[in-house]
Design a protein around this motif. Sequence first.
Motif, PDB file in Angstrom:
ATOM      1  N   ALA A   1      -4.105  -3.003  -0.840  1.00  0.00           N
ATOM      2  CA  ALA A   1      -3.094  -4.047  -0.632  1.00  0.00           C
ATOM      3  C   ALA A   1      -3.342  -5.209  -1.594  1.00  0.00           C
ATOM      4  O   ALA A   1      -2.414  -5.716  -2.234  1.00  0.00           O
ATOM      5  CB  ALA A   1      -3.142  -4.537   0.822  1.00  0.00           C
ATOM      6  N   GLU A   2      -4.590  -5.608  -1.707  1.00  0.00           N
ATOM      7  CA  GLU A   2      -4.904  -6.780  -2.544  1.00  0.00           C
ATOM      8  C   GLU A   2      -4.804  -6.432  -4.036  1.00  0.00           C
ATOM      9  O   GLU A   2      -4.297  -7.211  -4.836  1.00  0.00           O
ATOM     10  CB  GLU A   2      -6.303  -7.329  -2.202  1.00  0.00           C
ATOM     11  CG  GLU A   2      -6.624  -8.610  -2.951  1.00  0.00           C
ATOM     12  CD  GLU A   2      -7.595  -9.522  -2.219  1.00  0.00           C
ATOM     13  OE1 GLU A   2      -7.874  -9.302  -1.027  1.00  0.00           O
ATOM     14  OE2 GLU A   2      -8.067 -10.488  -2.859  1.00  0.00           O
ATOM     15  N   ASN A   3      -5.298  -5.254  -4.421  1.00  0.00           N
ATOM     16  CA  ASN A   3      -5.264  -4.865  -5.840  1.00  0.00           C
ATOM     17  C   ASN A   3      -3.834  -4.583  -6.308  1.00  0.00           C
ATOM     18  O   ASN A   3      -3.388  -5.115  -7.315  1.00  0.00           O
ATOM     19  CB  ASN A   3      -6.089  -3.591  -6.083  1.00  0.00           C
ATOM     20  CG  ASN A   3      -7.588  -3.802  -5.909  1.00  0.00           C
ATOM     21  OD1 ASN A   3      -8.349  -2.844  -5.930  1.00  0.00           O
ATOM     22  ND2 ASN A   3      -8.031  -5.030  -5.720  1.00  0.00           N
ATOM     23  N   ALA A   4      -3.141  -3.731  -5.574  1.00  0.00           N
ATOM     24  CA  ALA A   4      -1.892  -3.182  -6.088  1.00  0.00           C
ATOM     25  C   ALA A   4      -0.666  -3.965  -5.638  1.00  0.00           C
ATOM     26  O   ALA A   4       0.347  -3.974  -6.337  1.00  0.00           O
ATOM     27  CB  ALA A   4      -1.753  -1.719  -5.673  1.00  0.00           C
ATOM     28  N   TYR A   5      -0.717  -4.616  -4.480  1.00  0.00           N
ATOM     29  CA  TYR A   5       0.470  -5.371  -4.057  1.00  0.00           C
ATOM     30  C   TYR A   5       0.349  -6.841  -4.448  1.00  0.00           C
ATOM     31  O   TYR A   5       1.216  -7.402  -5.116  1.00  0.00           O
ATOM     32  CB  TYR A   5       0.715  -5.239  -2.551  1.00  0.00           C
ATOM     33  CG  TYR A   5       2.141  -5.615  -2.185  1.00  0.00           C
ATOM     34  CD1 TYR A   5       3.111  -4.644  -1.997  1.00  0.00           C
ATOM     35  CD2 TYR A   5       2.513  -6.953  -2.080  1.00  0.00           C
ATOM     36  CE1 TYR A   5       4.425  -4.983  -1.712  1.00  0.00           C
ATOM     37  CE2 TYR A   5       3.828  -7.310  -1.797  1.00  0.00           C
ATOM     38  CZ  TYR A   5       4.775  -6.319  -1.611  1.00  0.00           C
ATOM     39  OH  TYR A   5       6.082  -6.662  -1.341  1.00  0.00           O
TER      40      TYR A   5
ATOM     41  N   ARG B   1       7.857  -7.885  -4.766  1.00  0.00           N
ATOM     42  CA  ARG B   1       9.047  -8.510  -4.174  1.00  0.00           C
ATOM     43  C   ARG B   1       8.659  -9.619  -3.217  1.00  0.00           C
ATOM     44  O   ARG B   1       9.293 -10.683  -3.185  1.00  0.00           O
ATOM     45  CB  ARG B   1       9.899  -7.479  -3.409  1.00  0.00           C
ATOM     46  CG  ARG B   1      10.650  -6.477  -4.273  1.00  0.00           C
ATOM     47  CD  ARG B   1      12.061  -6.921  -4.685  1.00  0.00           C
ATOM     48  NE  ARG B   1      13.032  -7.236  -3.635  1.00  0.00           N
ATOM     49  CZ  ARG B   1      13.877  -6.371  -3.108  1.00  0.00           C
ATOM     50  NH1 ARG B   1      13.832  -5.095  -3.420  1.00  0.00           N
ATOM     51  NH2 ARG B   1      14.762  -6.773  -2.224  1.00  0.00           N
ATOM     52  N   VAL B   2       7.651  -9.399  -2.386  1.00  0.00           N
ATOM     53  CA  VAL B   2       7.166 -10.471  -1.512  1.00  0.00           C
ATOM     54  C   VAL B   2       6.036 -11.176  -2.257  1.00  0.00           C
ATOM     55  O   VAL B   2       5.078 -10.536  -2.685  1.00  0.00           O
ATOM     56  CB  VAL B   2       6.654  -9.927  -0.158  1.00  0.00           C
ATOM     57  CG1 VAL B   2       6.166 -11.075   0.727  1.00  0.00           C
ATOM     58  CG2 VAL B   2       7.734  -9.123   0.546  1.00  0.00           C
ATOM     59  N   THR B   3       6.175 -12.482  -2.443  1.00  0.00           N
ATOM     60  CA  THR B   3       5.186 -13.209  -3.242  1.00  0.00           C
ATOM     61  C   THR B   3       4.504 -14.282  -2.387  1.00  0.00           C
ATOM     62  O   THR B   3       4.850 -14.465  -1.223  1.00  0.00           O
ATOM     63  CB  THR B   3       5.861 -13.879  -4.464  1.00  0.00           C
ATOM     64  OG1 THR B   3       6.902 -14.723  -3.964  1.00  0.00           O
ATOM     65  CG2 THR B   3       6.448 -12.843  -5.413  1.00  0.00           C
ATOM     66  N   GLY B   4       3.559 -14.978  -2.991  1.00  0.00           N
ATOM     67  CA  GLY B   4       2.871 -16.059  -2.276  1.00  0.00           C
ATOM     68  C   GLY B   4       1.970 -15.494  -1.197  1.00  0.00           C
ATOM     69  O   GLY B   4       1.586 -14.320  -1.226  1.00  0.00           O
TER      70      GLY B   4
END
Length: 396
Positions: A172-176, A99-102
Motif C-alpha cells: 500500500a505504501e510503496n505502490a499506492y 487517484r486518492v492523494t494526501g
Amino acid sequence: PVAQTAPPGAASGDVAARAAVGFHAGYGEPPAGRWAAPGRANLIGEHTDYNDGFVLPFALTLRTVVAAAPQPGERWTVRSELSAEAVEFGADEVDEPGRVTGWAAYVAGVVWALREAGYDVPGARLAIASDVPVGSGLSSSAAIEAAVLAALVDLGGLDLPAEKQPRLAQRAENAYVGAPTGIMDQSAAIRCREGHALFLDCRTEAVEHIPFDLDAAGLAVLVIDSRAPHRHADGEYASRRAACERAASLLGVPALRDVPVADLDAALARLDDDEIRRRVRHVVTEDQRVLDTVDLLRAGRVREIGPLLTASHASMRDDFEITVPEIDTAVEAALAAGALGARMTGGGFGGCVLALVDADHADTVARAVTHAYADRNFPTPTHVTVLPAPGATRLA
Ligand code: ADP
Ligand code: MG
C-alpha cells in the motif's frame, strides 16, 4: 512517572476515546469497533534492511486508533483528527493508484492492496485518532496502515493472517502512496509483542520475539524528537542505498549482509574508495551489533546493550554520515547525563534519538538534552518514555 511533553500534533485525552468520539461526531452513530496499531522505534539496525540484514524494532505505547463500521456498497469514508475534511472514495478511485492523494492515500492504499490480492473488502466508515507524531520517524504511516488493515480484515472476516499483513501494508505504501520503504515498519506495527523487540531478518522475513523487559531491569527508553528538519533526506537515502549496492557488486556478493564481520578487513582492502569503505563498515558492523544485542537480550542482560547502541550511533555519524547536529547533540547530552546508551533511530537526517536510561533517571537525562539544545539555540526538543508495546490489535 516521568514528566512527558506531548508529541507534536497530538490532541489531549485517550486516543481510543478520541477515535470513538470522532466517529460519532462524523457519522452520527457509534462505531462497530476500534482497532489500534503502534508507532515503532528501531532499537538497533539502521540502513541494514535494504542490505538484506537485520533490524530490531519494538512497538511504542504511542498508537493510532481506527474506529470503524461497515457501510453498504464498495464505498469508503475516512476522517482523521488531523484533517477537517472527510474523504470519500469508491472502487473506481481505489483501483487506480494516484487517484486518492494526501493522507487518505494511506487508507485507500490498504483497500487497494487488499483488493489487488483478491480480497472482497467491505465498504466502511472510518475515523482515525493518533498519538504517533507524524513525520518524526516513529512510523505513523505504518501505524495508520496497520490499524486500517486490522479493521477491514475483521469487518470483512477476511482470511489474512498477521504474518501476511506486513507485505500487504508495505505494498500500500510503496505502490499506492508512492513511498519506497522496507518491510520493517509494517512488520513492527503488526507483529510486535508487549515486552519484546522484534528481531527481523530482512532477507527471509523470519521474525523472532526477543524479550526486552525494561521494567524488570529498572530501565526506561527515552525517545527524544530532535525536531531537526529533514534535510535532503530522500536524496541522501538514495545515495547511501546506491553506494551499498555498488559495494556489494564490487565485492561479488548479493548484498552486504553476505560479508561476515570476520572478513570485513579483507573486504575493505578490496575497495579503493574511502567513502565506500566507510559505508560498508557501517552496514557490516551494524548487522553484527544487532546480533550482539539480540544475544544480550536473550540472556536478560538488558543494561549491557547500552554500549552497542552508542557504537551504532558513532557508526552512523562517522561512517554512514547520516546524522545532523541536533541529533548528535541529543546523543552526547544524554550520554553525558548518564544514559547507558543512546543513538539516532530511523533513517537519519533528523527524526528521533533513543536513550536507554535508569527509569528513575529519565527526567534528568531529558532535562540535560533540553539544556544542551538551549545552549545551541536549537528548538526545544520533545520527549516521551516508552515501553515495548503490542502490535496491531482489536480493542475491547
Ligand atoms: P512517519 O511514518 O515517520 O511518521 P511518513 O511521512 O512516512 O512519516 O508518514 C506520515 C504521513 O502519514 C502523514 O503525512 C499522513 O499523510 C499519514 N498519516 C499518519 N498518521 C495519520 C493520521 N493519524 N491521520 C491522517 N494521516 C496520517
Ligand atoms: Mg513512515
